[in-house]
Write a protein that holds these residues in place. Structure first.
Motif, PDB file in Angstrom:
ATOM      1  N   LYS A 185       0.854  -1.196   0.000  1.00 22.30           N
ATOM      2  CA  LYS A 185       0.000   0.000   0.000  1.00 22.30           C
ATOM      3  C   LYS A 185       0.886   1.241   0.000  1.00 22.30           C
ATOM      4  CE  LYS A 185      -4.173  -1.866   0.706  1.00 22.30           C
ATOM      5  NZ  LYS A 185      -5.305  -1.656  -0.136  1.00 22.30           N
ATOM      6  N   TRP A 186       0.312   2.395  -0.329  1.00 23.51           N
ATOM      7  CA  TRP A 186       1.078   3.618  -0.490  1.00 23.51           C
ATOM      8  C   TRP A 186       1.821   4.013   0.778  1.00 23.51           C
ATOM      9  CZ3 TRP A 186       4.023   6.039  -3.385  1.00 23.51           C
ATOM     10  CH2 TRP A 186       4.449   7.331  -3.083  1.00 23.51           C
ATOM     11  N   GLN A 187       1.198   3.911   1.932  1.00 26.26           N
ATOM     12  CA  GLN A 187       1.854   4.331   3.174  1.00 26.26           C
ATOM     13  C   GLN A 187       3.137   3.539   3.419  1.00 26.26           C
ATOM     14  OE1 GLN A 187       1.191   6.996   4.948  1.00 26.26           O
ATOM     15  NE2 GLN A 187      -0.463   7.437   3.526  1.00 26.26           N
ATOM     16  N   THR A 188       3.121   2.259   3.127  1.00 29.22           N
ATOM     17  CA  THR A 188       4.303   1.420   3.285  1.00 29.22           C
ATOM     18  C   THR A 188       5.380   1.805   2.279  1.00 29.22           C
ATOM     19  OG1 THR A 188       2.898  -0.388   4.049  1.00 29.22           O
ATOM     20  CG2 THR A 188       5.131  -0.960   3.341  1.00 29.22           C
ATOM     21  N   ILE A 189       4.971   2.047   1.056  1.00 26.35           N
ATOM     22  CA  ILE A 189       5.921   2.450   0.014  1.00 26.35           C
ATOM     23  C   ILE A 189       6.573   3.774   0.390  1.00 26.35           C
ATOM     24  CG2 ILE A 189       6.143   3.166  -2.401  1.00 26.35           C
ATOM     25  CD1 ILE A 189       3.657   1.317  -2.929  1.00 26.35           C
ATOM     26  N   LYS A 190       5.745   4.731   0.808  1.00 26.18           N
ATOM     27  CA  LYS A 190       6.242   6.057   1.162  1.00 26.18           C
ATOM     28  C   LYS A 190       7.227   5.974   2.328  1.00 26.18           C
ATOM     29  CE  LYS A 190       3.454   9.049   3.146  1.00 26.18           C
ATOM     30  NZ  LYS A 190       2.415  10.068   3.381  1.00 26.18           N
ATOM     31  N   ARG A 191       6.875   5.239   3.355  1.00 27.57           N
ATOM     32  CA  ARG A 191       7.739   5.095   4.522  1.00 27.57           C
ATOM     33  C   ARG A 191       9.078   4.465   4.137  1.00 27.57           C
ATOM     34  NH1 ARG A 191       5.437   1.115   7.426  1.00 27.57           N
ATOM     35  NH2 ARG A 191       3.540   2.346   7.545  1.00 27.57           N
ATOM     36  N   THR A 192       9.034   3.469   3.269  1.00 31.35           N
ATOM     37  CA  THR A 192      10.250   2.801   2.813  1.00 31.35           C
ATOM     38  C   THR A 192      11.139   3.762   2.027  1.00 31.35           C
ATOM     39  OG1 THR A 192       9.068   0.691   2.714  1.00 31.35           O
ATOM     40  CG2 THR A 192      11.136   0.850   1.472  1.00 31.35           C
ATOM     41  N   LEU A 193      10.540   4.569   1.163  1.00 31.42           N
ATOM     42  CA  LEU A 193      11.326   5.526   0.382  1.00 31.42           C
ATOM     43  C   LEU A 193      11.971   6.582   1.281  1.00 31.42           C
ATOM     44  CD1 LEU A 193       8.963   5.991  -2.692  1.00 31.42           C
ATOM     45  CD2 LEU A 193      11.148   4.791  -2.641  1.00 31.42           C
ATOM     46  N   TYR A 194      11.217   7.092   2.247  1.00 28.20           N
ATOM     47  CA  TYR A 194      11.780   8.071   3.188  1.00 28.20           C
ATOM     48  C   TYR A 194      12.909   7.449   4.011  1.00 28.20           C
ATOM     49  CZ  TYR A 194       8.301  11.723   2.291  1.00 28.20           C
ATOM     50  OH  TYR A 194       7.532  12.688   1.722  1.00 28.20           O
ATOM     51  N   ASP A 195      12.717   6.215   4.461  1.00 27.62           N
ATOM     52  CA  ASP A 195      13.756   5.526   5.229  1.00 27.62           C
ATOM     53  C   ASP A 195      15.022   5.311   4.403  1.00 27.62           C
ATOM     54  OD1 ASP A 195      12.097   5.423   7.417  1.00 27.62           O
ATOM     55  OD2 ASP A 195      11.566   3.293   7.171  1.00 27.62           O
TER      56      ASP A 195
END
Length: 81
Positions: free
Chosen positions: A39-49
């Motif tokens: 899902k988008w929230q997981t993708i976004k968090r991974t990219l920021y990390d």
């Protein structure tokens, strides 16, 4: 007693390369799960990390959204973001 013409409507599913669409309604979140695997929230968090900037994350999402919209146009789906 059933009235004429009031029977249950057959459900329509379409499978486009593993992306399942129900009655011509395509959901961006389902597309992400199929294409990226999350899902988008997981993708976004991974990219920021991983150190991506907000601009880079938005650019990545815009690219995915563009691909999703092209798929919807090509198959006549109603898109839900």
């Amino acid at each position: 007693m059933k009235k004429a013409g009031r029977g249950k409507r057959k459900r329509e599913f379409e499978n486009i390369a593993g992306f399942l669409v129900f009655e011509k309604r395509a959901y961006f979140s389902d597309y992400l799960e199929n294409e990226v695997g999350a899902k988008w929230q997981t993708i976004k968090r991974t990219l920021y990390d991983a150190g991506y900037t907000a601009a880079a994350v938005n650019e990545y999402r815009d690219g995915l959204l563009s691909d999703f919209r092209a798929l919807c146009r090509a198959h006549g789906f109603t898109e839900y973001i």
